[in-house]
Design an enzyme around this catalytic site. Structure first.
Site, PDB file in Angstrom:
ATOM      1  N   GLU A 148      -0.664  -0.530  -9.701  1.00 17.49           N
ATOM      2  CA  GLU A 148      -1.456   0.638  -9.798  1.00 17.49           C
ATOM      3  C   GLU A 148      -0.480   1.715  -9.525  1.00 17.49           C
ATOM      4  OE1 GLU A 148      -4.614   1.056 -10.565  1.00 17.49           O
ATOM      5  OE2 GLU A 148      -5.481  -0.710 -10.310  1.00 17.49           O
ATOM      6  N   CYS A 149      -0.169   2.811 -10.430  1.00 11.98           N
ATOM      7  CA  CYS A 149       0.946   3.512  -9.938  1.00 11.98           C
ATOM      8  C   CYS A 149       0.867   5.035 -10.168  1.00 11.98           C
ATOM      9  CB  CYS A 149       2.279   3.273 -11.059  1.00 11.98           C
ATOM     10  SG  CYS A 149       2.808   1.430 -10.692  1.00 11.98           S
ATOM     11  N   LYS A 161      11.856  17.268  -2.322  1.00  9.64           N
ATOM     12  CA  LYS A 161      11.763  17.119  -3.792  1.00  9.64           C
ATOM     13  C   LYS A 161      10.488  18.013  -4.373  1.00  9.64           C
ATOM     14  CE  LYS A 161       9.117  13.984  -6.730  1.00  9.64           C
ATOM     15  NZ  LYS A 161       8.152  12.815  -7.054  1.00  9.64           N
ATOM     16  N   CYS A 214      -2.816  10.096  -7.026  1.00  7.73           N
ATOM     17  CA  CYS A 214      -2.357   9.349  -8.152  1.00  7.73           C
ATOM     18  C   CYS A 214      -2.935  10.093  -9.353  1.00  7.73           C
ATOM     19  CB  CYS A 214      -2.351   7.874  -8.051  1.00  7.73           C
ATOM     20  SG  CYS A 214      -4.096   7.527  -7.611  1.00  7.73           S
ATOM     21  N   LYS A 258       1.227  -5.119   3.559  1.00  5.58           N
ATOM     22  CA  LYS A 258       2.264  -4.497   3.858  1.00  5.58           C
ATOM     23  C   LYS A 258       2.032  -2.946   3.620  1.00  5.58           C
ATOM     24  CE  LYS A 258       6.177  -2.374   3.252  1.00  5.58           C
ATOM     25  NZ  LYS A 258       5.862  -0.883   3.464  1.00  5.58           N
ATOM     26  N   GLU A 263       5.788  13.549 -12.570  1.00  4.25           N
ATOM     27  CA  GLU A 263       4.850  13.574 -11.284  1.00  4.25           C
ATOM     28  C   GLU A 263       5.425  14.168 -10.295  1.00  4.25           C
ATOM     29  OE1 GLU A 263       3.955   9.678  -9.226  1.00  4.25           O
ATOM     30  OE2 GLU A 263       1.734  10.385  -9.168  1.00  4.25           O
ATOM     31  N   SER A 307       4.354   4.001  -6.526  1.00  6.10           N
ATOM     32  CA  SER A 307       5.181   4.984  -7.596  1.00  6.10           C
ATOM     33  C   SER A 307       5.605   3.835  -8.544  1.00  6.10           C
ATOM     34  CB  SER A 307       6.524   5.367  -6.900  1.00  6.10           C
ATOM     35  OG  SER A 307       7.644   4.301  -6.447  1.00  6.10           O
ATOM     36  N   LEU A 342       0.890  -1.145   0.021  1.00  3.50           N
ATOM     37  CA  LEU A 342       0.021   0.102   0.086  1.00  3.50           C
ATOM     38  C   LEU A 342       0.973   1.219  -0.017  1.00  3.50           C
ATOM     39  CD1 LEU A 342      -2.582  -0.959   2.770  1.00  3.50           C
ATOM     40  CD2 LEU A 342      -2.788  -1.415   0.480  1.00  3.50           C
ATOM     41  N   TYR A 374      11.045  -8.321  -9.172  1.00  2.00           N
ATOM     42  CA  TYR A 374      11.258  -9.649  -8.016  1.00  2.00           C
ATOM     43  C   TYR A 374      10.266 -10.697  -8.409  1.00  2.00           C
ATOM     44  CZ  TYR A 374      11.844  -5.353  -5.072  1.00  2.00           C
ATOM     45  OH  TYR A 374      12.237  -4.159  -4.412  1.00  2.00           O
ATOM     46  N   TRP A 403       1.172   5.779   0.788  1.00  2.00           N
ATOM     47  CA  TRP A 403       0.917   6.337   2.114  1.00  2.00           C
ATOM     48  C   TRP A 403      -0.432   7.395   1.718  1.00  2.00           C
ATOM     49  CZ3 TRP A 403       2.041  11.163   0.279  1.00  2.00           C
ATOM     50  CH2 TRP A 403       2.859  11.283  -0.643  1.00  2.00           C
TER      51      TRP A 403
HETATM   52  P1  NAD Z   1       5.914   3.933  -3.171  1.00  2.00           P
HETATM   53  O1  NAD Z   1       6.311   3.372  -4.213  1.00  2.00           O
HETATM   54  O2  NAD Z   1       7.523   4.687  -2.397  1.00  2.00           O
HETATM   55  O3  NAD Z   1       5.726   3.064  -1.790  1.00  2.00           O
HETATM   56  C1  NAD Z   1       4.580   2.310  -2.231  1.00  2.00           C
HETATM   57  C2  NAD Z   1       4.761   0.872  -1.109  1.00  2.00           C
HETATM   58  O4  NAD Z   1       5.746   0.040  -1.744  1.00  2.00           O
HETATM   59  C3  NAD Z   1       5.054   1.123   0.149  1.00  2.00           C
HETATM   60  O5  NAD Z   1       4.192   0.264   0.766  1.00  2.00           O
HETATM   61  C4  NAD Z   1       6.425   0.998   0.219  1.00  2.00           C
HETATM   62  O6  NAD Z   1       6.945   0.282   1.566  1.00  2.00           O
HETATM   63  C5  NAD Z   1       6.820  -0.191  -0.877  1.00  2.00           C
HETATM   64  N1  NAD Z   1       8.158  -0.024  -1.163  1.00  2.00           N
HETATM   65  C6  NAD Z   1       9.035   1.152  -1.416  1.00  2.00           C
HETATM   66  N2  NAD Z   1      10.271   0.639  -1.746  1.00  2.00           N
HETATM   67  C7  NAD Z   1      10.149  -0.525  -1.933  1.00  2.00           C
HETATM   68  C8  NAD Z   1      11.244  -1.649  -2.602  1.00  2.00           C
HETATM   69  N3  NAD Z   1      12.216  -1.261  -2.971  1.00  2.00           N
HETATM   70  N4  NAD Z   1      10.630  -2.836  -2.739  1.00  2.00           N
HETATM   71  C9  NAD Z   1       9.347  -3.218  -2.269  1.00  2.00           C
HETATM   72  N5  NAD Z   1       8.647  -2.215  -1.745  1.00  2.00           N
HETATM   73  C10 NAD Z   1       8.919  -1.172  -1.697  1.00  2.00           C
HETATM   74  O7  NAD Z   1       5.218   4.900  -3.273  1.00  2.00           O
HETATM   75  P2  NAD Z   1       4.159   6.051  -2.448  1.00  2.00           P
HETATM   76  O8  NAD Z   1       5.386   6.996  -2.130  1.00  2.00           O
HETATM   77  O9  NAD Z   1       3.814   5.358  -1.035  1.00  2.00           O
HETATM   78  O10 NAD Z   1       3.121   6.527  -3.006  1.00  2.00           O
HETATM   79  C11 NAD Z   1       3.109   7.463  -4.038  1.00  2.00           C
HETATM   80  C12 NAD Z   1       2.904   6.966  -5.059  1.00  2.00           C
HETATM   81  O11 NAD Z   1       1.759   6.231  -5.543  1.00  2.00           O
HETATM   82  C13 NAD Z   1       2.818   7.971  -6.404  1.00  2.00           C
HETATM   83  O12 NAD Z   1       3.635   7.734  -7.474  1.00  2.00           O
HETATM   84  C14 NAD Z   1       1.391   7.936  -6.743  1.00  2.00           C
HETATM   85  O13 NAD Z   1       0.911   8.184  -7.927  1.00  2.00           O
HETATM   86  C15 NAD Z   1       1.026   6.552  -6.590  1.00  2.00           C
HETATM   87  N6  NAD Z   1      -0.247   6.072  -6.226  1.00  2.00           N
HETATM   88  C16 NAD Z   1      -1.139   5.250  -7.308  1.00  2.00           C
HETATM   89  C17 NAD Z   1      -2.561   5.023  -6.914  1.00  2.00           C
HETATM   90  C18 NAD Z   1      -3.215   4.391  -8.217  1.00  2.00           C
HETATM   91  O14 NAD Z   1      -4.251   3.821  -8.111  1.00  2.00           O
HETATM   92  N7  NAD Z   1      -2.698   4.505  -9.292  1.00  2.00           N
HETATM   93  C19 NAD Z   1      -3.014   5.433  -5.780  1.00  2.00           C
HETATM   94  C20 NAD Z   1      -2.244   6.135  -4.908  1.00  2.00           C
HETATM   95  C21 NAD Z   1      -1.069   6.324  -5.317  1.00  2.00           C
END
Ligand code: NAD
Length: 494
Positions: free
Chosen positions: A263-264, A347, A297, A187, A396, A241, A161, A251, A163
């Protein structure tokens, strides 16, 4: 026991909020990570610093529960009853959960109470109600054969998930995945684990077997990666992201080829034609651009506007932006809270100087409110004269900075809207229905809104095109497709 938002804030002040691992029958010896609120950077409690062993234990429990069938083996009607009780408990604890998301992520409390939690509760009810209305199919065959097409749970599912909408994103993934009988390991993002911890506790209280739902808190590069690489995990549903989404594909490729749903991120366009009803459009443009501090997002972060109406539109947006109060998100009248953490704030802030250096013109905002809390507060900001070559057009930001670009013809508008690696959402404002119908079909994005900003609702599938993600949709009946696999069973009459 129901807990008020004031009690949550009081516990936060004393540093007593906690989110730990929840893995039945396993004693984790995870260390603790400090949990700081972005509101003033004070310590509000701790989360478990989960480890690879914690993931191993959670996966082993999830697998044995799936095999034993004490959740999967229940009838859909029985699972529905448990899920309904869970939904009701979430509803009863909505103020507590809203306050946890507010203090953990710096989200405005009014939004958490009036938008995030109602949507979260609706999601739990909706998937509980839907799960006993899913049918398989019978293939068209001769009378000597019977071909059944059935949908079965996948097995062990990891939900990773972000944040920005902690409780809501939990519900979007866990409610459909669990309802169809999977064993789920959650997670949460390390920045916002508090509401996930309470949601899992409430699931147990509702009667979800503990082995069917576990929580592992901690760092993405540790537990997130361990989940992504585990050879006994059947699928991972990831929201976050694009950069980390890419890692999950790696992975999977390097382990057991588990299914990955992504979903990014996004860089969504809002296109305003010269025949738009500008006054009606303003609140939607503002919400798309700045709601949730633009940590969204589907944020409409590129405003593509017809040259002829640009000055008028900007004048009205400047006036509207002045009404969005920046301040402590615990205050009911605040619309813009802090950025979620210092690194993210830095950032976002860097785009202010970068955009000016690249030739953008500041129209309004740009101020950092260092007088509030930890100082990670950025007011709604608009830059004009942004060209497709500039960073603000392409990247973004995930913070309150809107890029304005102008056009003269419909062809130019479509080309600008599609000029992105992403494809999550797009909005079009015009009073000519033929024009927007025609254009909606030419746009590469998963959700198109005409004369407004919408991410849809629980009944409609949500997800992106291109680098905004693929592999399945959240929300709607379509979400069940993510969490089930299709099997064909043939009966042959000799
Ligand atoms: P993030 O990618 O940093 O983290 C997301 C999740 O991945 C967290 O639980 C984090 O702990 C985990 N993570 C981080 N690094 C990892 C790694 N190396 N290996 C495995 N897991 C890892 O994203 P964020 O900063 O929490 O959220 C912001 C991003 O999410 C933005 O890009 C946003 O656009 C996107 N988002 C997309 C949607 C959608 O539905 N498309 C919805 C909400 C947020």
């Amino acid at each position: 026991m129901e807990i008020s938002k004031e009690q949550v804030f009081e516990r936060a002040k004393k540093g007593k909020l906690w989110a730990g691992n929840l893995i039945e029958g396993y004693q984790s010896n995870a260390a603790k990570l400090e949990n700081r609120t972005p509101i003033d950077n004070s310590v509000i409690g701790y989360i478990a610093d989960g480890s690879v062993s914690d993931i191993d234990a959670a996966v082993s429990l999830a697998r044995s529960t799936f095999k034993a069938g004490n959740w999967r083996g229940l009838s859909p009607q029985q699972r529905k009853q448990v899920m309904l009780r869970w939904a009701q408990l979430v509803e009863e604890h909505s103020e507590e959960l809203a306050a946890l998301d507010c203090i953990d992520a710096g989200k405005p409390i009014t939004e958490c109470l009036n938008t995030d939690l109602p949507a979260t509760i609706e999601t739990f009810y909706w998937y509980a109600e839907a799960v006993d209305k899913l049918f398989g199919k019978v293939a068209p065959t001769s009378q000597q054969e019977l071909g059944l097409i059935v949908h079965e749970p996948i097995g062990v599912v990891g939900a990773v998930l972000p944040w920005n909408f902690p409780a809501q994103m939990f519900a979007w993934k866990v409610a459909p995945a669990l309802a169809v009988g999977n064993s789920v390991i959650v997670k949460p993002a390390e920045l916002t684990s508090l509401s996930a911890y309470r949601l899992v506790e409430l699931a147990y209280e509702a009667g979800v077997p503990k082995g069917a739902l576990s929580l592992v808190c901690g760092l993405g590069e540790k537990v997130g990666e361990a989940l992504g690489r585990h050879s006994d995990v059947d699928m991972v549903s990831f929201t976050g992201s694009t950069e980390v989404g890419r890692l999950f594909l790696k992975y999977s490729a390097e382990s057991n080829l588990k299914e990955i749903v992504l979903e990014c991120g996004g860089k969504s366009p809002q296109v305003v034609f010269e025949d738009a009803d500008i006054d009606a459009a303003i609140p939607h443009i503002m919400a798309a651009a700045f709601w949730n501090m633009s940590e969204n997002c589907s944020c409409g972060s590129r405003l593509i506007v017809h040259e002829r109406i640009k000055s008028l539109l900007l004048e009205k947006l400047i006036a509207a932006a002045a009404l969005w109060k920046v301040g402590n998100p615990m205050d009911a009248d605040v619309s813009i809270g802090p950025m979620v953490e210092e690194a993210h704030f830095e950032k976002v802030k860097s785009f202010l100087a970068l955009t000016i250096k690249e030739g953008g013109h500041l129209v309004t905002g740009g101020k950092i409110h260092s007088e509030i809390g930890a100082g990670w507060y950025i007011e709604p900001t608009i830059f004009d004269d942004i060209t497709p070559q500039m960073s603000l057009f392409k990247q973004e930001v995930f913070g309150p900075i809107l890029a304005v670009t102008s056009f003269n013809t419909d062809e130019e508008a479509v080309a600008l809207a599609n000029d992105t690696q992403y494809g999550l959402a797009a909005s079009f404002y015009s009073q000519n229905i033929h024009r927007v119908m025609n254009i909606a079909r030419q746009i590469n994005a998963g959700t198109i809104s005409i004369n407004g900003f919408s991410e849809g609702n629980i009944t409609t599938p949500f997800g992106g095109f291109r680098q905004s993600g693929f592999g399945g949709k959240d929300n709607g009946i379509e979400a069940f497709e993510q969490y089930t696999q299709t099997k064909v069973i043939w009966f042959i009459n000799h």
